[in-house]
Structure formats: C-alpha cells, structure tokens
Design an enzyme around this catalytic site. Sequence first.
Site, PDB file in Angstrom:
ATOM      1  N   HIS A 267     -31.386 -12.727 -41.353  1.00 34.90           N
ATOM      2  CA  HIS A 267     -30.138 -12.455 -42.087  1.00 34.90           C
ATOM      3  C   HIS A 267     -28.949 -12.415 -41.132  1.00 34.90           C
ATOM      4  CE1 HIS A 267     -31.229 -11.734 -46.249  1.00 34.90           C
ATOM      5  NE2 HIS A 267     -32.138 -10.821 -45.954  1.00 34.90           N
TER       6      HIS A 267
ATOM      7  N   HIS B  29     -37.441 -11.022 -40.724  1.00 34.85           N
ATOM      8  CA  HIS B  29     -36.681 -11.364 -41.936  1.00 34.85           C
ATOM      9  C   HIS B  29     -35.233 -10.857 -41.802  1.00 34.85           C
ATOM     10  CE1 HIS B  29     -36.378 -11.435 -46.553  1.00 34.85           C
ATOM     11  NE2 HIS B  29     -35.377 -10.657 -46.223  1.00 34.85           N
ATOM     12  N   GLU B  30     -35.068  -9.633 -41.286  1.00 35.28           N
ATOM     13  CA  GLU B  30     -33.716  -9.052 -41.149  1.00 35.28           C
ATOM     14  C   GLU B  30     -32.919  -9.744 -40.042  1.00 35.28           C
ATOM     15  OE1 GLU B  30     -33.175  -7.456 -43.614  1.00 35.28           O
ATOM     16  OE2 GLU B  30     -35.159  -6.706 -44.141  1.00 35.28           O
TER      17      GLU B  30
ATOM     18  N   GLY C  54     -36.226  -3.134 -46.101  1.00 34.90           N
ATOM     19  CA  GLY C  54     -35.350  -3.519 -44.998  1.00 34.90           C
ATOM     20  C   GLY C  54     -33.987  -3.922 -45.534  1.00 34.90           C
TER      21      GLY C  54
ATOM     22  N   CYS D 209     -36.640 -10.791 -51.207  1.00 32.86           N
ATOM     23  CA  CYS D 209     -35.377 -10.444 -50.555  1.00 32.86           C
ATOM     24  C   CYS D 209     -34.439  -9.856 -51.597  1.00 32.86           C
ATOM     25  CB  CYS D 209     -34.754 -11.689 -49.932  1.00 32.86           C
ATOM     26  SG  CYS D 209     -33.197 -11.364 -49.079  1.00 32.86           S
ATOM     27  N   LEU D 210     -33.778  -8.764 -51.232  1.00 35.25           N
ATOM     28  CA  LEU D 210     -32.829  -8.144 -52.163  1.00 35.25           C
ATOM     29  C   LEU D 210     -31.664  -9.085 -52.462  1.00 35.25           C
ATOM     30  CD1 LEU D 210     -32.811  -4.547 -50.614  1.00 35.25           C
ATOM     31  CD2 LEU D 210     -33.994  -5.313 -52.694  1.00 35.25           C
TER      32      LEU D 210
ATOM     33  N   GLN E 244     -26.114  -8.436 -45.459  1.00 33.46           N
ATOM     34  CA  GLN E 244     -26.326  -8.355 -46.911  1.00 33.46           C
ATOM     35  C   GLN E 244     -25.291  -7.477 -47.616  1.00 33.46           C
ATOM     36  OE1 GLN E 244     -30.685  -7.436 -46.248  1.00 33.46           O
ATOM     37  NE2 GLN E 244     -30.829  -8.537 -48.175  1.00 33.46           N
TER      38      GLN E 244
HETATM   39  O1  GNR Z   1     -37.635  -5.236 -49.672  1.00 36.54           O
HETATM   40  C1  GNR Z   1     -37.986  -6.236 -49.051  1.00 36.54           C
HETATM   41  N1  GNR Z   1     -39.291  -6.596 -49.038  1.00 36.54           N
HETATM   42  C2  GNR Z   1     -39.814  -7.575 -48.225  1.00 36.54           C
HETATM   43  C3  GNR Z   1     -41.104  -8.016 -48.492  1.00 36.54           C
HETATM   44  C4  GNR Z   1     -41.689  -8.969 -47.699  1.00 36.54           C
HETATM   45  C5  GNR Z   1     -40.996  -9.487 -46.624  1.00 36.54           C
HETATM   46  C6  GNR Z   1     -39.704  -9.068 -46.353  1.00 36.54           C
HETATM   47  C7  GNR Z   1     -39.126  -8.116 -47.143  1.00 36.54           C
HETATM   48  S1  GNR Z   1     -37.523  -7.562 -46.780  1.00 36.54           S
HETATM   49  C8  GNR Z   1     -36.984  -7.086 -48.365  1.00 36.54           C
HETATM   50  C9  GNR Z   1     -35.624  -6.412 -48.286  1.00 36.54           C
HETATM   51  C10 GNR Z   1     -34.615  -7.427 -47.829  1.00 36.54           C
HETATM   52  O2  GNR Z   1     -34.198  -8.320 -48.506  1.00 36.54           O
HETATM   53  N2  GNR Z   1     -34.211  -7.333 -46.605  1.00 36.54           N
HETATM   54  O3  GNR Z   1     -33.352  -8.239 -46.111  1.00 36.54           O
HETATM   55 NI    NI Z   2     -33.646 -10.033 -47.231  1.00 35.30          NI
END
Ligand code: GNR
Ligand code: NI
Length: 175
Positions: free
Chosen positions: A137, A133-134, A46, A91-92, A51
Amino acid sequence: MAKLTILEFPDPRLRKKATPVEAVDDRLRALIGDMFETMYAAPGIGLAATQVDVHKRLLITDISSDKSDPLVFINPEILEKDGVIVSDEGCLSVPGYYEEVERAEHIRVRYLDRNGDEKEMEAEGLLAVCIQHEIDHLDGKLFVDYISEAKRQRIRKKLQKERRTQPTTKVAKAI
Ligand code: GNR
Ligand code: NI
C-alpha cells in the site's frame, strides 16, 4: 480519537507512493490512534496510512482476535525474505473480494516503533503476509495487481457500480 475514511479501489490516491516519516511526534501518535480505531472498527488486521489518504510510510497491524497485539511500523524496510506462502487476501480498500496471492512466508523487517526507536523483528505466516500487503500500500500497490487484468477490471467495475448506486439507495431510504 476519530474514525477515518478508508479510500477504495480504484481511487487514484491509493496509487501514491508514500514518503518517509521524518518525525515520530505526538501528531503522528494521534494519527496512529485514529488508524487503530479505524482498523478495529472495520474490522481488519492491518492498515496502511495510504488507505486513509496520508502518504507517509506508516502501517499498523493486529492479527490477534482480541485486539491484544497492536503493532506499529514506521519507515518499514524488509531486510530478508524466505519461503513462499499462498493465502486468500482481502483488503479494506477492495471490500468484499478475496483472491489468492503469493508472498514470502518469512520476513525480517527493520522499522521505527511509536517512540521512534529503531527495531528489527521476524515475522512469519499471517503477520508476514499482512506486513507485505501493507508495505505494498505504501508503494501504491494493491493485492488486485497480482491477479489477472480481467479479474481486476471485473472487481473495479463492480465496486464503481456499487458506489454509483449506494448513495441513491441511501437517499431513497431517507425519504
Ligand atoms: O483485514 C485484512 N485482512 C487481510 C487478510 C489477508 C491478507 C491481508 C489482509 S490485510 C486486510 C486489511 C487491509 O486492507 N490492510 O491494508
Ligand atoms: Ni489492504
């Protein structure tokens, strides 16, 4: 297409609240293309526009293992949440750290797709986790906000230290 730079915690730009997308046009679709390139290269499942320092309400996901399920959510709104799921999140923007986070197990989301058409979909499990999660952000929120202050500070210090020493290492290698 171009790979974009992903902001990393504790960059203050990750705390900005994104504003609604006003026009789903070719410029936005070009950004979406760049975001997919960036997400797949990372690799991640995601990516939120926040980001990549674009503070518009846009996120993408692909939870498949072969890039076969690219999804685009513009101006997403969670209409319903059900159940509880606890999963290890990464999270990246917080590279290398994983912590357990509690989310809704099942959600219903309304959004515009890449053509600007209004859609609704239900998501559960990993996709539901990823969308939540997104959307966090887009609201300036990170998964580390759900863990203890002590753990968050430890991650912040380690990432800051890495960023201080990394460029020096690269220069030293180049010489
Ligand atoms: O790549 C991602 N893996 C992930 C694993 C578990 C819960 C959420 C994520 S999102 C993350 C990519 C990311 O940082 N998206 O904002
Ligand atoms: Ni993230």
